[in-house]
Design a protein around this motif. Sequence first.
Motif, PDB file in Angstrom:
ATOM      1  N   ASP A  36     -11.551   1.118  16.098  1.00 24.29           N
ATOM      2  CA  ASP A  36     -10.529   1.971  16.684  1.00 24.29           C
ATOM      3  C   ASP A  36      -9.171   1.497  16.172  1.00 24.29           C
ATOM      4  O   ASP A  36      -8.990   0.314  15.861  1.00 24.29           O
ATOM      5  CB  ASP A  36     -10.564   1.912  18.211  1.00 24.29           C
ATOM      6  CG  ASP A  36      -9.810   3.070  18.851  1.00 24.29           C
ATOM      7  OD1 ASP A  36     -10.462   4.101  19.133  1.00 24.29           O
ATOM      8  OD2 ASP A  36      -8.584   2.959  19.061  1.00 24.29           O
ATOM      9  N   TYR A  37      -8.216   2.453  16.075  1.00 22.25           N
ATOM     10  CA  TYR A  37      -6.885   2.033  15.620  1.00 22.25           C
ATOM     11  C   TYR A  37      -6.205   1.140  16.647  1.00 22.25           C
ATOM     12  O   TYR A  37      -5.307   0.377  16.313  1.00 22.25           O
ATOM     13  CB  TYR A  37      -6.029   3.245  15.283  1.00 22.25           C
ATOM     14  CG  TYR A  37      -5.543   4.040  16.467  1.00 22.25           C
ATOM     15  CD1 TYR A  37      -4.297   3.782  17.035  1.00 22.25           C
ATOM     16  CD2 TYR A  37      -6.319   5.062  17.010  1.00 22.25           C
ATOM     17  CE1 TYR A  37      -3.840   4.508  18.120  1.00 22.25           C
ATOM     18  CE2 TYR A  37      -5.870   5.797  18.094  1.00 22.25           C
ATOM     19  CZ  TYR A  37      -4.632   5.513  18.645  1.00 22.25           C
ATOM     20  OH  TYR A  37      -4.188   6.235  19.720  1.00 22.25           O
ATOM     21  N   VAL A  38      -6.660   1.210  17.929  1.00 18.60           N
ATOM     22  CA  VAL A  38      -6.228   0.239  18.933  1.00 18.60           C
ATOM     23  C   VAL A  38      -7.219  -0.926  18.879  1.00 18.60           C
ATOM     24  O   VAL A  38      -8.288  -0.879  19.485  1.00 18.60           O
ATOM     25  CB  VAL A  38      -6.177   0.856  20.347  1.00 18.60           C
ATOM     26  CG1 VAL A  38      -5.695  -0.191  21.364  1.00 18.60           C
ATOM     27  CG2 VAL A  38      -5.271   2.075  20.360  1.00 18.60           C
ATOM     28  N   THR A  39      -6.890  -1.925  18.107  1.00 17.71           N
ATOM     29  CA  THR A  39      -7.817  -3.020  17.811  1.00 17.71           C
ATOM     30  C   THR A  39      -8.333  -3.696  19.063  1.00 17.71           C
ATOM     31  O   THR A  39      -9.533  -4.013  19.169  1.00 17.71           O
ATOM     32  CB  THR A  39      -7.116  -4.065  16.916  1.00 17.71           C
ATOM     33  OG1 THR A  39      -6.597  -3.414  15.754  1.00 17.71           O
ATOM     34  CG2 THR A  39      -8.097  -5.142  16.485  1.00 17.71           C
ATOM     35  N   GLU A  40      -7.450  -3.907  20.030  1.00 15.32           N
ATOM     36  CA  GLU A  40      -7.858  -4.608  21.258  1.00 15.32           C
ATOM     37  C   GLU A  40      -8.937  -3.843  22.005  1.00 15.32           C
ATOM     38  O   GLU A  40      -9.851  -4.443  22.589  1.00 15.32           O
ATOM     39  CB  GLU A  40      -6.643  -4.819  22.169  1.00 15.32           C
ATOM     40  CG  GLU A  40      -5.557  -5.714  21.582  1.00 15.32           C
ATOM     41  CD  GLU A  40      -4.667  -4.976  20.587  1.00 15.32           C
ATOM     42  OE1 GLU A  40      -4.821  -3.744  20.431  1.00 15.32           O
ATOM     43  OE2 GLU A  40      -3.827  -5.649  19.961  1.00 15.32           O
ATOM     44  N   LYS A  41      -8.849  -2.519  22.006  1.00 12.20           N
ATOM     45  CA  LYS A  41      -9.853  -1.702  22.694  1.00 12.20           C
ATOM     46  C   LYS A  41     -11.231  -1.888  22.060  1.00 12.20           C
ATOM     47  O   LYS A  41     -12.237  -2.067  22.748  1.00 12.20           O
ATOM     48  CB  LYS A  41      -9.448  -0.234  22.642  1.00 12.20           C
ATOM     49  CG  LYS A  41     -10.377   0.708  23.383  1.00 12.20           C
ATOM     50  CD  LYS A  41     -10.060   2.167  23.082  1.00 12.20           C
ATOM     51  CE  LYS A  41      -8.666   2.540  23.486  1.00 12.20           C
ATOM     52  NZ  LYS A  41      -8.381   3.977  23.247  1.00 12.20           N
ATOM     53  N   ALA A  42     -11.280  -1.858  20.726  1.00 12.82           N
ATOM     54  CA  ALA A  42     -12.549  -2.033  20.019  1.00 12.82           C
ATOM     55  C   ALA A  42     -13.113  -3.430  20.247  1.00 12.82           C
ATOM     56  O   ALA A  42     -14.320  -3.595  20.482  1.00 12.82           O
ATOM     57  CB  ALA A  42     -12.360  -1.777  18.524  1.00 12.82           C
ATOM     58  N   GLU A  43     -12.270  -4.422  20.196  1.00 13.65           N
ATOM     59  CA  GLU A  43     -12.736  -5.802  20.394  1.00 13.65           C
ATOM     60  C   GLU A  43     -13.265  -6.013  21.805  1.00 13.65           C
ATOM     61  O   GLU A  43     -14.280  -6.690  21.999  1.00 13.65           O
ATOM     62  CB  GLU A  43     -11.601  -6.773  20.086  1.00 13.65           C
ATOM     63  CG  GLU A  43     -11.238  -6.829  18.603  1.00 13.65           C
ATOM     64  CD  GLU A  43     -10.026  -7.706  18.334  1.00 13.65           C
ATOM     65  OE1 GLU A  43      -9.309  -8.047  19.314  1.00 13.65           O
ATOM     66  OE2 GLU A  43      -9.796  -8.050  17.148  1.00 13.65           O
ATOM     67  N   GLN A  44     -12.603  -5.443  22.789  1.00 11.96           N
ATOM     68  CA  GLN A  44     -13.049  -5.575  24.166  1.00 11.96           C
ATOM     69  C   GLN A  44     -14.402  -4.899  24.362  1.00 11.96           C
ATOM     70  O   GLN A  44     -15.293  -5.437  25.029  1.00 11.96           O
ATOM     71  CB  GLN A  44     -12.018  -4.962  25.112  1.00 11.96           C
ATOM     72  CG  GLN A  44     -12.355  -5.113  26.589  1.00 11.96           C
ATOM     73  CD  GLN A  44     -11.271  -4.522  27.480  1.00 11.96           C
ATOM     74  OE1 GLN A  44     -10.422  -3.753  27.030  1.00 11.96           O
ATOM     75  NE2 GLN A  44     -11.299  -4.886  28.755  1.00 11.96           N
ATOM     76  N   LEU A  45     -14.579  -3.738  23.770  1.00 10.95           N
ATOM     77  CA  LEU A  45     -15.846  -3.016  23.891  1.00 10.95           C
ATOM     78  C   LEU A  45     -16.962  -3.766  23.176  1.00 10.95           C
ATOM     79  O   LEU A  45     -18.080  -3.902  23.704  1.00 10.95           O
ATOM     80  CB  LEU A  45     -15.684  -1.607  23.317  1.00 10.95           C
ATOM     81  CG  LEU A  45     -16.804  -0.601  23.579  1.00 10.95           C
ATOM     82  CD1 LEU A  45     -17.056  -0.430  25.065  1.00 10.95           C
ATOM     83  CD2 LEU A  45     -16.449   0.737  22.943  1.00 10.95           C
ATOM     84  N   ALA A  46     -16.697  -4.265  21.968  1.00 15.43           N
ATOM     85  CA  ALA A  46     -17.710  -5.000  21.202  1.00 15.43           C
ATOM     86  C   ALA A  46     -18.164  -6.246  21.936  1.00 15.43           C
ATOM     87  O   ALA A  46     -19.359  -6.596  21.909  1.00 15.43           O
ATOM     88  CB  ALA A  46     -17.162  -5.362  19.822  1.00 15.43           C
ATOM     89  N   ALA A  47     -17.243  -6.917  22.619  1.00 11.78           N
ATOM     90  CA  ALA A  47     -17.574  -8.160  23.319  1.00 11.78           C
ATOM     91  C   ALA A  47     -18.563  -7.932  24.455  1.00 11.78           C
ATOM     92  O   ALA A  47     -19.277  -8.859  24.855  1.00 11.78           O
ATOM     93  CB  ALA A  47     -16.303  -8.806  23.863  1.00 11.78           C
ATOM     94  N   ALA A  48     -18.633  -6.703  24.949  1.00 11.89           N
ATOM     95  CA  ALA A  48     -19.533  -6.397  26.069  1.00 11.89           C
ATOM     96  C   ALA A  48     -20.920  -5.956  25.609  1.00 11.89           C
ATOM     97  O   ALA A  48     -21.802  -5.720  26.442  1.00 11.89           O
ATOM     98  CB  ALA A  48     -18.908  -5.311  26.942  1.00 11.89           C
ATOM     99  N   ILE A  49     -21.128  -5.860  24.279  1.00 15.92           N
ATOM    100  CA  ILE A  49     -22.407  -5.378  23.748  1.00 15.92           C
ATOM    101  C   ILE A  49     -23.032  -6.461  22.877  1.00 15.92           C
ATOM    102  O   ILE A  49     -22.445  -6.852  21.857  1.00 15.92           O
ATOM    103  CB  ILE A  49     -22.191  -4.098  22.907  1.00 15.92           C
ATOM    104  CG1 ILE A  49     -21.548  -2.990  23.762  1.00 15.92           C
ATOM    105  CG2 ILE A  49     -23.514  -3.610  22.318  1.00 15.92           C
ATOM    106  CD1 ILE A  49     -21.115  -1.789  22.956  1.00 15.92           C
ATOM    107  N   PRO A  50     -24.199  -6.939  23.234  1.00 15.48           N
ATOM    108  CA  PRO A  50     -24.850  -7.984  22.433  1.00 15.48           C
ATOM    109  C   PRO A  50     -25.055  -7.530  20.983  1.00 15.48           C
ATOM    110  O   PRO A  50     -25.534  -6.427  20.726  1.00 15.48           O
ATOM    111  CB  PRO A  50     -26.192  -8.193  23.139  1.00 15.48           C
ATOM    112  CG  PRO A  50     -25.956  -7.743  24.548  1.00 15.48           C
ATOM    113  CD  PRO A  50     -24.982  -6.608  24.452  1.00 15.48           C
ATOM    114  N   GLY A  51     -24.664  -8.375  20.053  1.00 15.79           N
ATOM    115  CA  GLY A  51     -24.872  -8.088  18.639  1.00 15.79           C
ATOM    116  C   GLY A  51     -23.921  -7.092  18.042  1.00 15.79           C
ATOM    117  O   GLY A  51     -24.103  -6.673  16.885  1.00 15.79           O
ATOM    118  N   CYS A  52     -22.887  -6.703  18.760  1.00 16.22           N
ATOM    119  CA  CYS A  52     -21.937  -5.710  18.257  1.00 16.22           C
ATOM    120  C   CYS A  52     -20.672  -6.405  17.759  1.00 16.22           C
ATOM    121  O   CYS A  52     -20.228  -7.398  18.336  1.00 16.22           O
ATOM    122  CB  CYS A  52     -21.581  -4.715  19.366  1.00 16.22           C
ATOM    123  SG  CYS A  52     -20.444  -3.409  18.856  1.00 16.22           S
TER     124      CYS A  52
END
Length: 339
Positions: A36-52
């Motif tokens: 996502d162009y909002v990097t923090e949003k993508a990083e926060q979402l990825a951290a909640a998904i195993p292997g993402c």
Amino acid sequence: MSDLRVAVLGVGLMGADHVHRIEARISGARVAVVNDYVTEKAEQLAAAIPGCRAIGDPLDAIADPDVDAVVLATPGPTHEKQLLACLEHGKPVLCEKPLTTDVEASLQVVRREAELGKRLIQVGFMRRFDHEYAGLKALMDSGELGRPLLLHCAHRNPSVPHNFDSSMVVRDSLVHEVDVTRFLFDEEITSIQIITPSPSPGAPDGLADPQIAILRTASGRHVDVELFVSTGVGYEVRTELVAEKGSATIGLDVGMIRKGTSGSWGGTITPGFRERFGQAYDTEIQRWVDAVRSGTNVDGPTAWDGYAAAAVCEAGVESLRSGGPVEVSMVSRESIPGA
């Protein structure tokens, strides 16, 4: 067969829904990458998904060797470059509408895919996967009602973002009825007229709302659509088919009809698009995942369908400005083998 590793590009409202959908309700796939162009949003979402993982550049996410397929939920103006990258890397992609925001760019995407000799692009017109629309299509194809003649449609939203302008009523809302018309009638739309009645007092300043769209198909069938995107009430999408031997209506929200001592009569209006079309999105993504895993890659609207919708909406925006009917300009499908 191992799970399909999916990259979801754009994790705002729609993209985040798709991430949760794939992780919670879709079999045979997992979210491997988000962007996502909002990097923090993508990083926060990825951290909640195993292997993402979160990848900052969308083109890097498409090219990543751990990505098998892509879901594009990014803003429309970015689609052309991202779709061409998916084609370059041979990666199947489910692209939320629009295919692109420019008709000529959509045509170039169609031609590039056709040159590859295989379909990789599916466009996210989810209504084709809704049980009610699928049932209406089956009824029409059965011949039980005779020749289909007319469609009367209504498309109402409780509200729209502050930056929503009059042309977006055509490009972002009417586009669904454009695809529904082509899906139900199996033919192209040849002309469109947009009529602007007196605007609602509740409409944002400068927004022509409501609008009336009148479509005509290649065989002369008539479609009219009421578009009212700032009702302040709820989300209503209705379609009535009028045919030679009867009619049929979907989208009435008639799961429960109530009568009260106050004299009121009725049910509950769906609050938003996710509640109305949640099943359609689930079915769409599951069938796309199954198609990619089987090697067919597409089970639904194609790049050509995206191009056709863009062409009709372009003519619709021209009509919005002029007030008169506008002919839809498209190349013939036969001129692009494999489209």
